[in-house]
Design an enzyme around this catalytic site. Structure first.
Site, PDB file in Angstrom:
ATOM      1  N   GLY A 279       6.273   1.497   1.028  1.00  0.00           N
ATOM      2  CA  GLY A 279       6.252   0.760  -0.235  1.00  0.00           C
ATOM      3  C   GLY A 279       6.025   1.727  -1.382  1.00  0.00           C
ATOM      4  O   GLY A 279       6.952   2.162  -2.054  1.00  0.00           O
ATOM      5  N   ARG A 280       4.766   2.098  -1.536  1.00  0.00           N
ATOM      6  CA  ARG A 280       4.341   2.909  -2.673  1.00  0.00           C
ATOM      7  C   ARG A 280       5.167   4.191  -2.855  1.00  0.00           C
ATOM      8  O   ARG A 280       5.480   4.569  -3.968  1.00  0.00           O
ATOM      9  CB  ARG A 280       2.864   3.282  -2.464  1.00  0.00           C
ATOM     10  CG  ARG A 280       2.210   3.955  -3.638  1.00  0.00           C
ATOM     11  CD  ARG A 280       0.822   4.467  -3.239  1.00  0.00           C
ATOM     12  NE  ARG A 280       0.042   3.510  -2.519  1.00  0.00           N
ATOM     13  CZ  ARG A 280      -0.898   2.736  -3.049  1.00  0.00           C
ATOM     14  NH1 ARG A 280      -1.191   2.840  -4.322  1.00  0.00           N
ATOM     15  NH2 ARG A 280      -1.553   1.874  -2.304  1.00  0.00           N
ATOM     16  N   CYS A 348     -11.647 -10.816 -21.477  1.00  0.00           N
ATOM     17  CA  CYS A 348     -13.102 -10.908 -21.633  1.00  0.00           C
ATOM     18  C   CYS A 348     -13.823 -10.564 -20.334  1.00  0.00           C
ATOM     19  O   CYS A 348     -14.431 -11.427 -19.690  1.00  0.00           O
ATOM     20  CB  CYS A 348     -13.469 -12.303 -22.106  1.00  0.00           C
ATOM     21  SG  CYS A 348     -12.689 -12.660 -23.671  1.00  0.00           S
ATOM     22  N   TYR A 377       2.403  -1.982  -6.683  1.00  0.00           N
ATOM     23  CA  TYR A 377       1.194  -2.810  -6.791  1.00  0.00           C
ATOM     24  C   TYR A 377       0.769  -3.000  -8.248  1.00  0.00           C
ATOM     25  O   TYR A 377      -0.406  -3.152  -8.543  1.00  0.00           O
ATOM     26  CB  TYR A 377       0.050  -2.226  -5.928  1.00  0.00           C
ATOM     27  CG  TYR A 377       0.514  -2.005  -4.500  1.00  0.00           C
ATOM     28  CD1 TYR A 377       0.715  -3.102  -3.660  1.00  0.00           C
ATOM     29  CD2 TYR A 377       0.824  -0.744  -4.025  1.00  0.00           C
ATOM     30  CE1 TYR A 377       1.203  -2.925  -2.369  1.00  0.00           C
ATOM     31  CE2 TYR A 377       1.314  -0.551  -2.735  1.00  0.00           C
ATOM     32  CZ  TYR A 377       1.499  -1.649  -1.920  1.00  0.00           C
ATOM     33  OH  TYR A 377       1.987  -1.473  -0.651  1.00  0.00           O
TER      34      TYR A 377
END
Ligand SMILES: *Cc1c(COP(=O)(O)O)cnc(C)c1O
Length: 423
Positions: A279-280, A348, A377
């Protein structure tokens, strides 16, 4: 290696200026380079071109249909972890027989869909899952091709949240139980045992843990064959890392050629089809996140750059303490000094911090910055937290670009919800 470079003072994706894209589509947005995606896929596939290999791209790392279609045209298969990802892969034209289905919690509905698509293999991670798959296959009057994912109990040096191959991780069948579970699988009429699967984690930049896990796995293949199983496939997972920090050669991953050489040495004598789920290493460097500085705020002791991107767009720093190099889209002059900034988003939460005390050239409100190595990702983990619209995605190919995922309007986001008349 990627295709995001400065030309005459402006950051380009291939032949397109990022400022031009930002003007046209607004910020924040992800931008992917088609040339980089193709190149990374080819380098990996070519390293194994001399033997029977299925390169099943890990869809979860970057699942946009345009990216899947591009990789499908390069010959990629797909590794999917949900029914949704299965639909994506099929929609992108990836044939069922090049799809493997991984993950610890496949539902019966997902199993049925995968059987109907004629997928290459289920990577099964537990006895209850094996029994469920057996039931579903029998009710479909077929057999399910299966590899059992074995947990080799190897600690790979990546972040705790992405290490998957230790005995205490939730993944795979414990090493000591492997032969028993294969015996069970061999006796289930709905299951066709095909192979062994391991995946020890993600962002691994050292060959040693791979080598250790793969040696153990090869040993298991021999033991299983001695037990009478016909093991014809070996799925070695994904996990090869990418460099996130410019100039950090220490954590540079091995070249796919070197990785391939190690694997061929171990798996060559087994005469199996090799399956990979990268993947990466294909998508990481192929994408950046471009964001505009909303405010420059002088704190008591810190200077904050408040960006229009936030943790809902790129959660890796908050989730994994991940580092992303940040560079200005307008190239800084060579004489200007560096300033330490904290880069934060508008959400926030204190966790909505991309980088602390980062050395950057002097920046001002309205300037654009790019987070590098954000292809994997990144967009896939984006959410609409704080009712911030899901981040837009752009694909560049040479001098062309296209929006490959639109930014929803607030009206479209609200239209998904309904208020019962009894409220
Ligand atoms: C996440 C995952 C991959 C891909 O990992 P990368 O580190 O992106 O290469 C491959 N296989 C399985 C089973 C996964 O869960």
């Amino acid at each position: 290696m990627h295709h995001f470079t400065y030309r005459e003072g402006h950051l380009y994706a291939e032949d397109v200026a990022l400022e031009a894209i930002a003007r046209a589509v607004g910020t924040p947005f992800y931008c992917y380079s088609a040339a980089t995606l193709r190149r990374h896929f080819r380098v990996f596939a070519d390293a194994f071109a001399d033997r029977d290999t299925l390169v099943a791209f890990s869809v979860k790392s970057l699942s946009n249909l345009a990216v899947l279609t591009l990789l499908q045209k390069e010959g990629a298969g797909a590794d999917v972890v949900s029914g949704g990802e299965l639909s994506r892969a099929l929609t992108a034209g990836i044939p069922g027989d090049r799809i493997v289905f991984s993950g610890v919690g496949k539902t019966r509905t997902e199993m049925a869909a995968a059987l109907e698509a004629g997928i290459h293999q289920f990577n099964v991670e537990s006895v209850p899952e094996l029994q469920a798959l057996n039931d579903v296959a029998i009710s479909h009057d077929t057999t399910a091709p299966v590899a059992l994912r074995i947990n080799p109990d190897v600690a790979a040096g990546s972040h705790d949240k992405i290490s998957t191959g230790r005995a205490e991780d939730k993944f795979g069948i414990p090493w000591a139980q492997a032969r028993d579970v294969y015996r069970l699988a061999g006796n289930l009429p709905g299951i066709a045992v095909k192979g062994v699967d391991v995946h020890i984690g993600s962002q691994i930049t050292d060959l040693a843990p791979f080598e250790k896990a793969f040696n153990r796995t090869a040993e298991l293949v021999r033991a299983l064959r001695a037990d009478g199983h016909e093991i014809t496939r070996l799925d070695l997972g994904g996990g090869l890392g990418v460099p996130y920090q410019h100039g950090d050669d220490q954590s540079a991953p091995p070249h796919p050629e070197v990785y391939a050489e190690m694997i061929k040495r171990i798996a060559g004598p087994l005469d199996v089809q090799l399956i990979f789920e990268p993947g990466r290493m294909i998508t990481g460097n192929a994408g950046i996140l471009v964001s505009r500085i909303i405010y420059h705020k002088e704190g008591e002791s810190r200077r904050f750059l408040i960006l229009d991107a936030a943790m809902n767009d790129l959660i890796r720093p908050a989730l994994y303490d991940a580092w992303h190099d940040v560079i200005p889209v307008r190239e800084p002059g060579s004489q200007g000094g560096k300033v330490k900034y904290d880069l934060v988003g508008p959400v926030c939460e204190t966790g909505d911090t991309f980088a602390r005390q980062r050395d950057l050239p002097e920046l001002a409100e309205n300037d654009l910055v790019a987070f590098l190595t954000a292809g994997a990702y990144g967009a896939v983990q984006a959410s609409q937290y704080n009712t911030r619209p899901l981040v837009l995605e752009v694909l560049v190919d040479g001098d062309r670009y296209a929006v490959i995922r639109k930014r929803p309007t607030t009206a479209q986001i609200l239209a998904m919800e309904s208020v019962p008349d009894w409220v």
